[in-house]
Design an enzyme around this catalytic site. Sequence first.
Site, PDB file in Angstrom:
ATOM      1  N   SER A  14       0.873  -1.185   0.000  1.00 22.85           N
ATOM      2  CA  SER A  14       0.000   0.000   0.000  1.00 22.85           C
ATOM      3  C   SER A  14       0.898   1.219   0.000  1.00 22.85           C
ATOM      4  CB  SER A  14      -0.846  -0.017   1.280  1.00 22.85           C
ATOM      5  OG  SER A  14      -1.462   1.235   1.503  1.00 22.85           O
ATOM      6  N   TYR A  26      -2.008  -1.171  10.444  1.00 22.40           N
ATOM      7  CA  TYR A  26      -1.981  -1.305   8.967  1.00 22.40           C
ATOM      8  C   TYR A  26      -0.673  -0.760   8.412  1.00 22.40           C
ATOM      9  CZ  TYR A  26      -3.976  -1.073   4.212  1.00 22.40           C
ATOM     10  OH  TYR A  26      -4.228  -1.233   2.863  1.00 22.40           O
TER      11      TYR A  26
HETATM   12  P1  NAD Z   1     -11.459  -6.207   0.082  1.00 18.21           P
HETATM   13  O1  NAD Z   1     -12.066  -6.083   1.426  1.00 18.21           O
HETATM   14  O2  NAD Z   1     -12.286  -5.918  -1.138  1.00 18.21           O
HETATM   15  O3  NAD Z   1     -10.813  -7.644  -0.131  1.00 18.21           O
HETATM   16  C1  NAD Z   1     -10.081  -8.274   0.860  1.00 18.21           C
HETATM   17  C2  NAD Z   1     -10.008  -9.749   0.545  1.00 18.21           C
HETATM   18  O4  NAD Z   1      -9.280 -10.392   1.593  1.00 18.21           O
HETATM   19  C3  NAD Z   1     -11.376 -10.427   0.486  1.00 18.21           C
HETATM   20  O5  NAD Z   1     -11.367 -11.423  -0.504  1.00 18.21           O
HETATM   21  C4  NAD Z   1     -11.495 -11.049   1.880  1.00 18.21           C
HETATM   22  O6  NAD Z   1     -12.388 -12.158   1.924  1.00 18.21           O
HETATM   23  C5  NAD Z   1     -10.055 -11.461   2.092  1.00 18.21           C
HETATM   24  N1  NAD Z   1      -9.728 -11.706   3.488  1.00 18.21           N
HETATM   25  C6  NAD Z   1      -9.898 -10.905   4.566  1.00 18.21           C
HETATM   26  N2  NAD Z   1      -9.470 -11.521   5.671  1.00 18.21           N
HETATM   27  C7  NAD Z   1      -9.013 -12.736   5.287  1.00 18.21           C
HETATM   28  C8  NAD Z   1      -8.453 -13.842   5.986  1.00 18.21           C
HETATM   29  N3  NAD Z   1      -8.271 -13.832   7.311  1.00 18.21           N
HETATM   30  N4  NAD Z   1      -8.110 -14.927   5.259  1.00 18.21           N
HETATM   31  C9  NAD Z   1      -8.304 -14.987   3.920  1.00 18.21           C
HETATM   32  N5  NAD Z   1      -8.837 -13.963   3.227  1.00 18.21           N
HETATM   33  C10 NAD Z   1      -9.184 -12.867   3.910  1.00 18.21           C
HETATM   34  O7  NAD Z   1     -10.190  -5.257   0.144  1.00 18.21           O
HETATM   35  P2  NAD Z   1      -9.184  -4.686  -0.975  1.00 18.21           P
HETATM   36  O8  NAD Z   1      -9.300  -3.221  -0.912  1.00 18.21           O
HETATM   37  O9  NAD Z   1      -9.368  -5.386  -2.266  1.00 18.21           O
HETATM   38  O10 NAD Z   1      -7.804  -5.086  -0.321  1.00 18.21           O
HETATM   39  C11 NAD Z   1      -6.916  -6.032  -0.865  1.00 18.21           C
HETATM   40  C12 NAD Z   1      -5.500  -5.678  -0.456  1.00 18.21           C
HETATM   41  O11 NAD Z   1      -5.156  -4.417  -1.017  1.00 18.21           O
HETATM   42  C13 NAD Z   1      -5.301  -5.552   1.049  1.00 18.21           C
HETATM   43  O12 NAD Z   1      -4.058  -6.103   1.419  1.00 18.21           O
HETATM   44  C14 NAD Z   1      -5.299  -4.048   1.260  1.00 18.21           C
HETATM   45  O13 NAD Z   1      -4.561  -3.689   2.393  1.00 18.21           O
HETATM   46  C15 NAD Z   1      -4.616  -3.585  -0.012  1.00 18.21           C
HETATM   47  N6  NAD Z   1      -4.849  -2.175  -0.347  1.00 18.21           N
HETATM   48  C16 NAD Z   1      -6.109  -1.701  -0.542  1.00 18.21           C
HETATM   49  C17 NAD Z   1      -6.263  -0.367  -0.863  1.00 18.21           C
HETATM   50  C18 NAD Z   1      -7.614   0.240  -1.109  1.00 18.21           C
HETATM   51  O14 NAD Z   1      -7.694   1.473  -1.221  1.00 18.21           O
HETATM   52  N7  NAD Z   1      -8.673  -0.527  -1.229  1.00 18.21           N
HETATM   53  C19 NAD Z   1      -5.161   0.467  -0.970  1.00 18.21           C
HETATM   54  C20 NAD Z   1      -3.892  -0.059  -0.756  1.00 18.21           C
HETATM   55  C21 NAD Z   1      -3.750  -1.396  -0.450  1.00 18.21           C
END
Ligand code: NAD
Length: 256
Positions: A138, A151
């Site tokens: 991130s 985080y």
């Molecule tokens: P999201 O909530 O849409 O997806 C998260 C996924 O992780 C889902 O499939 C969920 O079921 C799974 N998950 C959660 N806990 C879990 C566990 N204990 N075991 C297995 N699976 C689990 O979120 P996202 O925004 O797509 O995030 C995905 C990644 O991207 C994360 O690591 C997040 O930190 C990172 N990220 C997101 C953003 C953003 O703005 N959305 C920005 C930077 C980084």
Amino acid sequence: MLKGKTALVTGSTSGIGLGIAKALAAQGANIVLNGFGDVEGPKAEVAALGVQVSYHGADMSKPAEITAMIEHAEATFGGVDILVNNAGIQHVARVENFPIEKWDAIIAINMSSAFHATRLALPGMQAKNWGRIINVASVHGLVGSAEKSAYVAAKHGVVGLTKVTALENATTGVTCNAICPGWVLTPLVQKQVDAKAAAQGISNADATRQLLGEKEPSMQFTTPEELGALAVFFCSPAGDNVRGVAWNMDGGWTAQ
Ligand code: NAD
């Protein structure tokens, strides 16, 4: 380009993980999905791209379940060529109020899971002398934001793990890199928009503009499709000597 390869994407039932899984599938890779919630929908979306798709429901906070997931990938497709460590959660609170169980869960799911999946997938990649490990970190792997201690700590840790994994395999065909998105409008961020709207009694559209305006000069969300395209680049021959980078796709967030 990726026909005959297998990609395991953690947390791929939603958001960024699903976007990356679909981008890799569009290049011909067979996919192992992981994550909670609806499974059949994401499975059908990936299968529609003409590849084989499997699912393992490992809870990424549990090392024994991560072992079972890697074994499942090996039994189903003969190994993991591309590992995308993506599963992640968020919790927002000041350090002095941060619930201990939330800290432990975020460190386990957002950081330690990448260590476990990596250590288990590496021997198979090393044996084939080809592999790609892509860690979804991130902008918070590069800079901090208030109220996101666990985080930010976890994501900085993931960037560190990325560098060490890349260095240890630098003379091989196995690369490791991190992707550092800014805001992406997934359920993880929608919750933060909703909380902002509720706390200030403003509309969802105003809360969204405020969220972007605080951090992201482009005033645009990065999309799962854009992040998928970056993952595909890391897997391409042009990515052979890209090692240990933390590549932000953040609308200028960290350029400020
Ligand atoms: P999201 O909530 O849409 O997806 C998260 C996924 O992780 C889902 O499939 C969920 O079921 C799974 N998950 C959660 N806990 C879990 C566990 N204990 N075991 C297995 N699976 C689990 O979120 P996202 O925004 O797509 O995030 C995905 C990644 O991207 C994360 O690591 C997040 O930190 C990172 N990220 C997101 C953003 C953003 O703005 N959305 C920005 C930077 C980084």
